[in-house]
Design an enzyme around this catalytic site. Structure first.
Site, short mmCIF file in Angstrom:
data_model
loop_
_atom_site.label_atom_id
_atom_site.label_comp_id
_atom_site.label_asym_id
_atom_site.label_seq_id
_atom_site.Cartn_x
_atom_site.Cartn_y
_atom_site.Cartn_z
N GLY A 51 11.71 -5.76 2.93
CA GLY A 51 11.94 -4.63 3.84
C GLY A 51 13.36 -4.11 3.84
N LYS A 53 -2.54 -7.90 -8.32
CA LYS A 53 -3.38 -7.89 -7.11
C LYS A 53 -3.06 -6.60 -6.37
CE LYS A 53 -3.27 -9.28 -2.81
NZ LYS A 53 -3.99 -8.12 -2.21
N GLU A 86 14.60 -4.40 -9.73
CA GLU A 86 13.54 -3.68 -10.45
C GLU A 86 14.14 -2.43 -11.06
OE1 GLU A 86 10.14 -3.41 -7.66
OE2 GLU A 86 9.36 -5.09 -8.81
N SER A 132 -3.26 -3.73 -3.39
CA SER A 132 -3.26 -3.81 -1.93
C SER A 132 -4.67 -3.52 -1.44
CB SER A 132 -2.30 -2.78 -1.33
OG SER A 132 -2.60 -2.62 0.03
N GLU A 133 -5.18 -4.38 -0.60
CA GLU A 133 -6.56 -4.21 -0.12
C GLU A 133 -6.70 -2.96 0.76
OE1 GLU A 133 -4.37 -6.54 0.64
OE2 GLU A 133 -4.84 -7.65 2.46
N CYS A 182 10.37 1.30 2.24
CA CYS A 182 11.33 0.22 2.46
C CYS A 182 12.76 0.74 2.43
CB CYS A 182 11.14 -0.83 1.37
SG CYS A 182 11.19 -0.10 -0.26
N TRP A 213 0.80 -1.23 0.00
CA TRP A 213 0.00 0.00 0.00
C TRP A 213 0.83 1.27 0.00
CZ3 TRP A 213 1.99 2.21 4.24
CH2 TRP A 213 2.42 1.36 5.27
N ASN A 214 2.13 1.18 0.27
CA ASN A 214 2.84 2.44 0.58
C ASN A 214 3.10 3.32 -0.65
OD1 ASN A 214 4.79 0.54 -0.21
ND2 ASN A 214 6.39 1.60 0.90
N GLU A 243 12.71 -3.38 10.87
CA GLU A 243 12.06 -2.33 10.10
C GLU A 243 10.82 -1.87 10.86
OE1 GLU A 243 9.73 -3.45 6.55
OE2 GLU A 243 10.92 -1.96 5.51
N GLY A 259 15.44 -9.00 -0.21
CA GLY A 259 14.75 -9.46 -1.41
C GLY A 259 15.63 -10.18 -2.40
N GLU A 263 10.74 -7.84 -3.45
CA GLU A 263 11.25 -6.58 -2.91
C GLU A 263 10.68 -6.47 -1.51
OE1 GLU A 263 13.45 -4.56 -4.11
OE2 GLU A 263 13.55 -5.24 -6.18
P1 NAD Z 1 2.30 -7.11 3.10
O1 NAD Z 1 3.40 -8.10 2.92
O2 NAD Z 1 1.44 -7.21 4.29
O3 NAD Z 1 1.31 -7.17 1.84
C1 NAD Z 1 1.79 -7.00 0.53
C2 NAD Z 1 0.80 -7.64 -0.44
O4 NAD Z 1 0.84 -9.05 -0.25
C3 NAD Z 1 -0.64 -7.21 -0.23
O5 NAD Z 1 -1.25 -7.03 -1.50
C4 NAD Z 1 -1.25 -8.40 0.48
O6 NAD Z 1 -2.62 -8.57 0.27
C5 NAD Z 1 -0.48 -9.55 -0.17
N1 NAD Z 1 -0.47 -10.79 0.59
C6 NAD Z 1 -0.62 -10.97 1.93
N2 NAD Z 1 -0.56 -12.29 2.23
C7 NAD Z 1 -0.35 -12.95 1.06
C8 NAD Z 1 -0.19 -14.32 0.71
N3 NAD Z 1 -0.23 -15.28 1.62
N4 NAD Z 1 0.02 -14.65 -0.58
C9 NAD Z 1 0.10 -13.68 -1.53
N5 NAD Z 1 -0.07 -12.36 -1.26
C10 NAD Z 1 -0.29 -12.00 0.02
O7 NAD Z 1 3.01 -5.68 2.98
P2 NAD Z 1 2.35 -4.25 3.17
O8 NAD Z 1 2.05 -4.08 4.61
O9 NAD Z 1 1.28 -4.03 2.16
O10 NAD Z 1 3.57 -3.28 2.76
C11 NAD Z 1 4.57 -2.93 3.64
C12 NAD Z 1 5.81 -3.78 3.44
O11 NAD Z 1 6.24 -3.67 2.08
C13 NAD Z 1 6.99 -3.33 4.27
O12 NAD Z 1 7.59 -4.43 4.92
C14 NAD Z 1 7.95 -2.74 3.26
O13 NAD Z 1 9.30 -2.79 3.59
C15 NAD Z 1 7.65 -3.51 2.04
N6 NAD Z 1 8.04 -2.73 0.85
C16 NAD Z 1 9.18 -3.04 0.18
C17 NAD Z 1 9.58 -2.31 -0.92
C18 NAD Z 1 10.84 -2.62 -1.70
O14 NAD Z 1 10.97 -2.15 -2.82
N7 NAD Z 1 11.76 -3.38 -1.15
C19 NAD Z 1 8.80 -1.23 -1.34
C20 NAD Z 1 7.64 -0.93 -0.63
C21 NAD Z 1 7.27 -1.70 0.46
#
Ligand code: NAD
Length: 496
Positions: A263, A187, A475, A189-190, A296, A163-164, A398, A471, A261
């Site tokens: 944390g 998919k 990208e 982000s919900e 991240c 979502w960020n 993180e 990760g 990608e």
């Molecule tokens: P999250 O892992 O909770 O969710 C990410 C996505 O995965 C959502 O769409 C969610 O619905 C889906 N998801 C959840 N469970 C799943 C499953 N079992 N199978 C498949 N998909 C599933 O992350 P978040 O809270 O939305 O985002 C924050 C996180 O994202 C932080 O940890 C951050 O570091 C990371 N992030 C990393 C980068 C990067 O480029 N490295 C960029 C942005 C955010």
């Protein structure tokens, strides 16, 4: 002459048009149930996004599979032109989408959301222009036997978003995937799906039906179905480490490539000879304080040389105190909200842990908004944590909030060792006027993206991705398209 637009001009109209809707096979497909999406700044419900289960997810994969052969056979430059044209069309409607993004993420419209739209549109134009770079090689095997490699699309790509920064992260995945000839199921982000749907539908309108499909749902009901599906040829995921592990396991079961990608806990090392003004700006930008630190790449561990520590701290606090926390839609606001109550609790628990640590100091900057129409719980001040031991959870984990750890250092080898002492390896910066220090540090810092005297975010043509548990894969850049969205075929032609 005004450009023709596609979306309703008001954010509420955009949200209404994606209420309980997926975008599959070029059409709006209604779902039976919905997931409430809240405005984090007020707590009010913005609308209900689709709640997809196995049937809806399978239908989207089916549509992408059916469109696959035609899209792969479309000349690469024709694919690129469609994607680039979509970038320009999104730029023309950027303001509306930015407003939807600000409403659902709580990120400030002026400091965050408009810029995100600019980068998202630029990524489509960038990758659109790279279509003719999908080249193979000729191999000097035998002068009479033509030996060459070609780049082919993988098939159906599943792109799972957090979502960020949903729009930039979506385009980083789908622009190279589409230009390379893959079809895609996104998919969303919900927690923040509506801007994703709006931008994706503009892109979809430039593509044959079924080439791009967008669904919304929870990780458990929708994401896990997507990653386990036998017709998905590649998963590209951005999100948390814990979910990344599950996604990787699902990919392993089908033996398909997975890009992750995840944390970060990125160090920023400030040397005694660094330009103080630049380091303060670099810390504020690098820590993404205007995004409430929800990045991240956030420079969340700042190591400041002992001799400049006090000057740095006072200049940093002065700058942070001037930032305005408030309504994300207000043009005067620099910092909006945290995404959700759940995330806010995680962040506050970390700060409480720091407060309970002997010798630690917790400094809060700027002022919380007093506007009664705003939901107070999701606003948070930029917070600086000092004097924590290196093995403290606030130093190692993180936090994904506006919380930076600031540590003193005096021994260079020791600070490099500390900078490398988390299990992450996403990004790192060093701030110095010494070229030899900079060169030494860039070779020793254990991160995928190392910068000197700057703290820029992701750039379209600069490869980006983490080491360690941050990760797998890269990208952005041509490399990401070739390495992660194509497969290489070796062809040997013998007419001898
Ligand atoms: P999250 O892992 O909770 O969710 C990410 C996505 O995965 C959502 O769409 C969610 O619905 C889906 N998801 C959840 N469970 C799943 C499953 N079992 N199978 C498949 N998909 C599933 O992350 P978040 O809270 O939305 O985002 C924050 C996180 O994202 C932080 O940890 C951050 O570091 C990371 N992030 C990393 C980068 C990067 O480029 N490295 C960029 C942005 C955010």
């Amino acid at each position: 002459m005004t450009a023709q637009t596609f979306l309703p001009s008001d954010p509420a109209g955009v949200i209404a048009s994606y209420t309980r809707v997926n975008l599959v096979g070029g059409a709006h497909v209604a779902t039976q149930t919905g997931i409430a999406v809240l405005n984090p700044a007020t707590g009010a419900e913005l609308g209900q996004a689709a709640a997809s289960g196995a049937d809806e997810t399978n239908a989207a994969i089916g549509a992408a599979k059916a469109a696959g052969a035609g899209w792969a056979a479309t000349p690469a430059r024709a694919r690129g032109k469609m994607v680039a044209a979509a970038g320009r069309a999104i730029a023309a409607e950027a303001e509306t989408i930015a407003r939807v993004l600000a409403l659902e993420t709580g990120k400030a419209i002026r400091t965050e959301c408009r810029g995100e739209l600019t980068v998202a549109a630029d990524l489509l134009e960038f990758y659109g222009g790279l279509a003719s770079e999908l080249k193979g090689e000729t191999v000097p095997f035998n002068p009479r036997i033509l030996t060459m490699t070609t780049r082919e699309p993988l098939g159906v790509v599943a792109a799972i978003l957090p979502w960020n920064v949903p729009l930039v992260l979506m385009m980083l995945k789908i622009a190279p995937a589409l230009v390379a000839g893959n079809t895609v199921v996104v998919k969303a982000s919900e927690e923040a799906p509506f801007a994703t749907f709006a931008a994706a539908e503009i892109l979809m309108k430039h593509l044959p039906d079924g080439v791009l499909n967008v669904i919304n749902g929870t990780g458990a009901a929708c994401g896990s179905v997507l990653t386990a599906h036998k017709d998905v040829a590649k998963v590209t995921f951005t999100g948390s480490e814990a979910v990344g592990q599950m996604v990787y396991e699902a990919g392993a079961k089908n033996i398909i490539p997975v890009s992750l990608e995840l944390g970060g806990k990125s160090p920023m090392i400030i040397c005694a000879d660094a330009d103080l003004k630049k380091t303060v700006t670099g810390a504020v930008n690098g820590m993404r304080f205007t995004r409430q630190g929800q990045s991240c790449t956030a420079a969340s561990r700042i190591y400041v040389h002992d001799t400049v520590f006090d000057d740095f701290m006072s200049a940093l606090q002065d700058t942070l105190n001037k930032l305005v926390i408030g309504d994300p839609m207000d043009e005067g606001t620099d910092i909006g909200t945290i995404i959700s109550a759940k995330q806010a609790k995680v962040i506050r628990d970390y700060v409480t842990l720091a407060e309970q640590t002997e010798g630690a100091e917790v400094l809060r900057c700027s002022a919380l908004p007093s506007d009664a129409s705003l939901s107070p719980d999701l606003f948070m001040q930029p917070t600086l944590l000092l004097n924590l031991p290196e093995d403290h959870p606030c130093v190692q984990n993180e936090i994904f909030g506006p919380v930076a750890v600031i540590q003193r250092w005096s021994d260079y080898d020791d600070v490099i060792e500390k900078a490398n002492a988390t299990h992450y390896g996403l990004a790192a910066t060093i701030w110095t006027t010494s070229l030899s220090t900079a060169l030494d540090a860039t070779s020793r810092l254990n991160s995928g993206y190392v910068q000197v005297n700057q703290n820029l975010t992701i750039q379209p043509n600069v490869s980006y991705g983490g080491f360690g548990r941050s990760g797998l894969g890269k990208e952005a850049s041509l490399e990401a398209m070739l390495e992660h969205f194509t497969r290489k075929k070796t062809i040997v032609l013998n007419f001898d």
